[in-house]
Motif scaffolding. Structure first.
Motif, PDB file in Angstrom:
ATOM      1  N   ALA A  23     -12.168  14.046  -8.502  1.00  0.00           N
ATOM      2  CA  ALA A  23     -10.862  13.993  -9.158  1.00  0.00           C
ATOM      3  C   ALA A  23      -9.778  14.518  -8.226  1.00  0.00           C
ATOM      4  CB  ALA A  23     -10.882  14.799 -10.452  1.00  0.00           C
ATOM      5  N   LEU A  24     -10.117  15.562  -7.464  1.00  0.00           N
ATOM      6  CA  LEU A  24      -9.149  16.128  -6.528  1.00  0.00           C
ATOM      7  C   LEU A  24      -8.896  15.177  -5.364  1.00  0.00           C
ATOM      8  CD1 LEU A  24     -10.492  19.801  -6.440  1.00  0.00           C
ATOM      9  CD2 LEU A  24      -8.559  18.920  -7.730  1.00  0.00           C
ATOM     10  N   TRP A  25      -9.962  14.578  -4.847  1.00  0.00           N
ATOM     11  CA  TRP A  25      -9.781  13.601  -3.776  1.00  0.00           C
ATOM     12  C   TRP A  25      -8.928  12.429  -4.263  1.00  0.00           C
ATOM     13  CZ3 TRP A  25     -15.195  12.790  -1.075  1.00  0.00           C
ATOM     14  CH2 TRP A  25     -15.609  13.994  -0.513  1.00  0.00           C
ATOM     15  N   THR A  26      -9.173  12.003  -5.496  1.00  0.00           N
ATOM     16  CA  THR A  26      -8.422  10.880  -6.050  1.00  0.00           C
ATOM     17  C   THR A  26      -6.952  11.227  -6.207  1.00  0.00           C
ATOM     18  OG1 THR A  26     -10.399  10.089  -7.210  1.00  0.00           O
ATOM     19  CG2 THR A  26      -8.286   9.267  -7.984  1.00  0.00           C
ATOM     20  N   ALA A  27      -6.667  12.456  -6.617  1.00  0.00           N
ATOM     21  CA  ALA A  27      -5.268  12.879  -6.767  1.00  0.00           C
ATOM     22  C   ALA A  27      -4.556  12.855  -5.418  1.00  0.00           C
ATOM     23  CB  ALA A  27      -5.204  14.273  -7.378  1.00  0.00           C
ATOM     24  N   ALA A  28      -5.232  13.324  -4.374  1.00  0.00           N
ATOM     25  CA  ALA A  28      -4.632  13.316  -3.039  1.00  0.00           C
ATOM     26  C   ALA A  28      -4.373  11.883  -2.574  1.00  0.00           C
ATOM     27  CB  ALA A  28      -5.541  14.041  -2.050  1.00  0.00           C
ATOM     28  N   ALA A  29      -5.332  10.997  -2.795  1.00  0.00           N
ATOM     29  CA  ALA A  29      -5.162   9.594  -2.393  1.00  0.00           C
ATOM     30  C   ALA A  29      -4.066   8.924  -3.209  1.00  0.00           C
ATOM     31  CB  ALA A  29      -6.480   8.841  -2.560  1.00  0.00           C
ATOM     32  N   THR A  30      -3.983   9.259  -4.487  1.00  0.00           N
ATOM     33  CA  THR A  30      -2.945   8.673  -5.339  1.00  0.00           C
ATOM     34  C   THR A  30      -1.558   9.023  -4.823  1.00  0.00           C
ATOM     35  OG1 THR A  30      -4.369   8.727  -7.297  1.00  0.00           O
ATOM     36  CG2 THR A  30      -2.000   8.582  -7.683  1.00  0.00           C
ATOM     37  N   ARG A  31      -1.365  10.281  -4.433  1.00  0.00           N
ATOM     38  CA  ARG A  31      -0.055  10.699  -3.926  1.00  0.00           C
ATOM     39  C   ARG A  31       0.338   9.925  -2.670  1.00  0.00           C
ATOM     40  NH1 ARG A  31      -1.698  15.897  -5.650  1.00  0.00           N
ATOM     41  NH2 ARG A  31      -2.369  16.522  -3.561  1.00  0.00           N
ATOM     42  N   LEU A  32      -0.627   9.755  -1.761  1.00  0.00           N
ATOM     43  CA  LEU A  32      -0.324   9.028  -0.531  1.00  0.00           C
ATOM     44  C   LEU A  32      -0.042   7.550  -0.813  1.00  0.00           C
ATOM     45  CD1 LEU A  32      -2.918  10.725   1.832  1.00  0.00           C
ATOM     46  CD2 LEU A  32      -0.440  10.837   2.041  1.00  0.00           C
ATOM     47  N   LEU A  33      -0.787   6.967  -1.743  1.00  0.00           N
ATOM     48  CA  LEU A  33      -0.536   5.569  -2.103  1.00  0.00           C
ATOM     49  C   LEU A  33       0.804   5.405  -2.806  1.00  0.00           C
ATOM     50  CD1 LEU A  33      -4.100   4.519  -3.309  1.00  0.00           C
ATOM     51  CD2 LEU A  33      -2.906   3.659  -1.279  1.00  0.00           C
ATOM     52  N   ALA A  34       1.165   6.377  -3.633  1.00  0.00           N
ATOM     53  CA  ALA A  34       2.468   6.326  -4.306  1.00  0.00           C
ATOM     54  C   ALA A  34       3.601   6.398  -3.286  1.00  0.00           C
ATOM     55  CB  ALA A  34       2.584   7.467  -5.315  1.00  0.00           C
ATOM     56  N   GLN A  35       3.416   7.227  -2.263  1.00  0.00           N
ATOM     57  CA  GLN A  35       4.420   7.294  -1.202  1.00  0.00           C
ATOM     58  C   GLN A  35       4.502   5.961  -0.457  1.00  0.00           C
ATOM     59  OE1 GLN A  35       3.494  10.680   1.305  1.00  0.00           O
ATOM     60  NE2 GLN A  35       3.411  12.077  -0.456  1.00  0.00           N
ATOM     61  N   ALA A  36       3.349   5.351  -0.241  1.00  0.00           N
ATOM     62  CA  ALA A  36       3.329   4.052   0.436  1.00  0.00           C
ATOM     63  C   ALA A  36       4.043   2.991  -0.398  1.00  0.00           C
ATOM     64  CB  ALA A  36       1.888   3.630   0.715  1.00  0.00           C
ATOM     65  N   ARG A  37       3.863   3.048  -1.706  1.00  0.00           N
ATOM     66  CA  ARG A  37       4.557   2.089  -2.574  1.00  0.00           C
ATOM     67  C   ARG A  37       6.057   2.310  -2.523  1.00  0.00           C
ATOM     68  NH1 ARG A  37       3.341   1.817  -8.960  1.00  0.00           N
ATOM     69  NH2 ARG A  37       4.302   3.884  -8.811  1.00  0.00           N
ATOM     70  N   SER A  38       6.486   3.568  -2.570  1.00  0.00           N
ATOM     71  CA  SER A  38       7.920   3.869  -2.518  1.00  0.00           C
ATOM     72  C   SER A  38       8.538   3.407  -1.201  1.00  0.00           C
ATOM     73  CB  SER A  38       8.146   5.383  -2.687  1.00  0.00           C
ATOM     74  OG  SER A  38       7.713   5.810  -3.962  1.00  0.00           O
ATOM     75  N   ALA A  39       7.742   3.459  -0.139  1.00  0.00           N
ATOM     76  CA  ALA A  39       8.228   3.026   1.170  1.00  0.00           C
ATOM     77  C   ALA A  39       8.169   1.512   1.346  1.00  0.00           C
ATOM     78  CB  ALA A  39       7.415   3.707   2.268  1.00  0.00           C
ATOM     79  N   GLY A  40       7.604   0.803   0.344  1.00  0.00           N
ATOM     80  CA  GLY A  40       7.509  -0.640   0.422  1.00  0.00           C
ATOM     81  C   GLY A  40       6.367  -1.143   1.280  1.00  0.00           C
ATOM     82  N   HIS A  41       5.342  -0.302   1.474  1.00  0.00           N
ATOM     83  CA  HIS A  41       4.230  -0.680   2.341  1.00  0.00           C
ATOM     84  C   HIS A  41       3.051  -1.294   1.594  1.00  0.00           C
ATOM     85  CE1 HIS A  41       5.690   2.693   5.284  1.00  0.00           C
ATOM     86  NE2 HIS A  41       6.485   1.631   5.264  1.00  0.00           N
ATOM     87  N   LEU A  42       3.018  -1.168   0.264  1.00  0.00           N
ATOM     88  CA  LEU A  42       1.891  -1.685  -0.499  1.00  0.00           C
ATOM     89  C   LEU A  42       2.155  -3.105  -0.982  1.00  0.00           C
ATOM     90  CD1 LEU A  42       0.655   1.216  -2.830  1.00  0.00           C
ATOM     91  CD2 LEU A  42      -0.233   0.529  -0.598  1.00  0.00           C
TER      92      LEU A  42
END
Length: 225
Positions: A123-142
């Protein structure tokens, strides 16, 4: 005296980790840990009370606290997907090379044989990955279809399965290469403008420059928010 006690706990933990990684939980006794560490059985029980207590400490020391590595990847100048991939290489290298991390992973896999509740790191690993993916989405990279939370959950489970199965079939020395293959396939579906070769190349090189060991967390591992 405090420093001596800390050194004793560390030697016991490292000895137990090597044995757990090699022999598993049921195949390791307190006497084994005593012999490997060069300490008495009384010293083992003084610092950890039981074999279950040592197992719990091993899992907390590396396996369950590895998500804290994400704090090392806050440089917004580096694209978030590249940070995520680099983090995965660090964790994979530790699972292949670091005895405490390897022991933590094996103990978690054998958790049904341990009479103590082990922390669930996923769950902790998933939370860390979620944050990085959310940042990638905000940056328009996803890519448009990618949802950070659901994607992170799948990535974490697939990543751990890849590491575990690769080691079982081929040995730990091939994990990094198989992870490279996996990211080349996975990034094609994650990135808006797919460039898996560029991202993986930079991430793998960056991870190779970092030490395997995370900060010492033996005495009071901090949970990740």
């Amino acid at each position: 005296m405090q420093e001596r006690a800390r050194a004793t706990r560390r030697s016991l933990l490292e000895a137990a980790a090597c044995l757990f990684a090699e022999q598993g939980y049921t195949g390791t006794s307190v006497n084994d840990i005593s012999a490997r560490s060069g300490r008495t059985s009384g010293s083992v029980y003084f610092h950890y009370a039981s074999k279950e207590g040592i197992a719990l400490a091993v899992v907390r020391d590396r396996f369950a606290t590895w998500p804290g590595l994400a704090a090392r990847y806050t440089d917004r100048a580096v694209p978030p997907l590249e940070r995520l991939v680099t983090l995965s290489y660090e964790i994979a290298r530790a699972l292949a090379e670091d005895p405490l991390t390897r022991a933590g992973a094996r103990l978690w896999a054998e958790r049904d044989t341990i009479d103590a509740p082990l922390p669930d790191p996923f769950a902790l690993w998933t939370a860390a990955a979620t944050r990085l993916l959310a940042q990638a989405r905000s940056a328009g990279h996803l890519a448009r279809h990618v949802r950070p939370a659901a994607t992170a959950r799948t990535l974490v489970r697939a990543f751990f399965g890849l590491c575990t199965l690769t080691e079982a079939l081929e040995g730990p020395h091939t994990v990094t290469d198989r992870l490279t293959d996996w990211w080349h396939l996975t990034l094609l579906s994650l990135q808006r403008d797919a460039d898996p070769t560029g991202v993986v190349g930079k991430a793998r090189a960056e991870a190779a420059r970092k030490p395997v060991d995370p900060p010492d967390s033996t005495d009071s591992p901090e949970p990740m928010e």
